[in-house]
Motif scaffolding. Structure first.
Motif, PDB file in Angstrom:
ATOM      1  N   ARG A  54       0.830  -1.216   0.000  1.00  0.00           N
ATOM      2  CA  ARG A  54       0.000   0.000   0.000  1.00  0.00           C
ATOM      3  C   ARG A  54       0.863   1.264   0.000  1.00  0.00           C
ATOM      4  O   ARG A  54       0.604   2.198  -0.751  1.00  0.00           O
ATOM      5  N   LYS A  55       1.869   1.305   0.849  1.00  0.00           N
ATOM      6  CA  LYS A  55       2.697   2.508   0.972  1.00  0.00           C
ATOM      7  C   LYS A  55       3.527   2.785  -0.274  1.00  0.00           C
ATOM      8  O   LYS A  55       3.632   3.919  -0.715  1.00  0.00           O
ATOM      9  N   ILE A  56       4.147   1.754  -0.849  1.00  0.00           N
ATOM     10  CA  ILE A  56       5.002   2.008  -2.016  1.00  0.00           C
ATOM     11  C   ILE A  56       4.181   2.438  -3.230  1.00  0.00           C
ATOM     12  O   ILE A  56       4.662   3.193  -4.057  1.00  0.00           O
ATOM     13  N   THR A  57       2.943   1.951  -3.317  1.00  0.00           N
ATOM     14  CA  THR A  57       2.101   2.399  -4.430  1.00  0.00           C
ATOM     15  C   THR A  57       1.580   3.806  -4.172  1.00  0.00           C
ATOM     16  O   THR A  57       1.436   4.588  -5.103  1.00  0.00           O
ATOM     17  N   ASP A  58       1.328   4.151  -2.917  1.00  0.00           N
ATOM     18  CA  ASP A  58       0.896   5.519  -2.563  1.00  0.00           C
ATOM     19  C   ASP A  58       1.993   6.537  -2.858  1.00  0.00           C
ATOM     20  O   ASP A  58       1.755   7.564  -3.476  1.00  0.00           O
TER      21      ASP A  58
END
Length: 123
Positions: free
Chosen positions: A21-25
């Protein structure tokens, strides 16, 4: 600091989902670098390249045994188009979200690529 502690106390599978989730955000992945990227090996002596979702977690892991390493960002596109295919070719594995005094999760690079692409489809 409480938020960081809560995330570190998650099990490796939940930390992996957090990582995706974080790396795509933020469209970046973090590694530790010092004349080469921080790696580990597994029982089969295969290379594991270590990655984190945010700088603060990479820095936290560098405090102990990797103290000579600095956190360095990797663009998500570069991670998907260069890093993961390169790991497939080199028979290396991504070690996701290791924590101080604990392991992360090690997956096939192909699986990480699939999971990133699935998460990106939701945007």
């Amino acid at each position: 600091m409480k938020g960081i502690e809560n995330i570190i106390n998650m099990n490796p599978e939940d930390r992996y989902l957090y990582f995706i989730r974080k790396i795509t955000d933020f469209e970046e992945v973090w590694g530790l670098y010092n004349e080469g990227w921080a790696t580990a090996t597994n029982e089969e002596n295969q290379q594991i390249v270590l990655f984190w979702p945010e700088k603060q977690f990479a820095v936290l892991c560098a405090e102990n045994i990797l103290s000579s390493y600095e956190a360095k960002a990797i663009n998500l596109t570069q991670f998907m188009e260069t890093w993961l295919p390169g790991m497939i070719k080199d028979n290396a594995f991504p070690g996701i979200f290791y924590i101080p005094n604990g392991k992360g999760i090690v997956l096939e690079p192909e699986q990480v690529l699939i999971d990133i692409n699935q998460e990106l489809k939701q945007y």
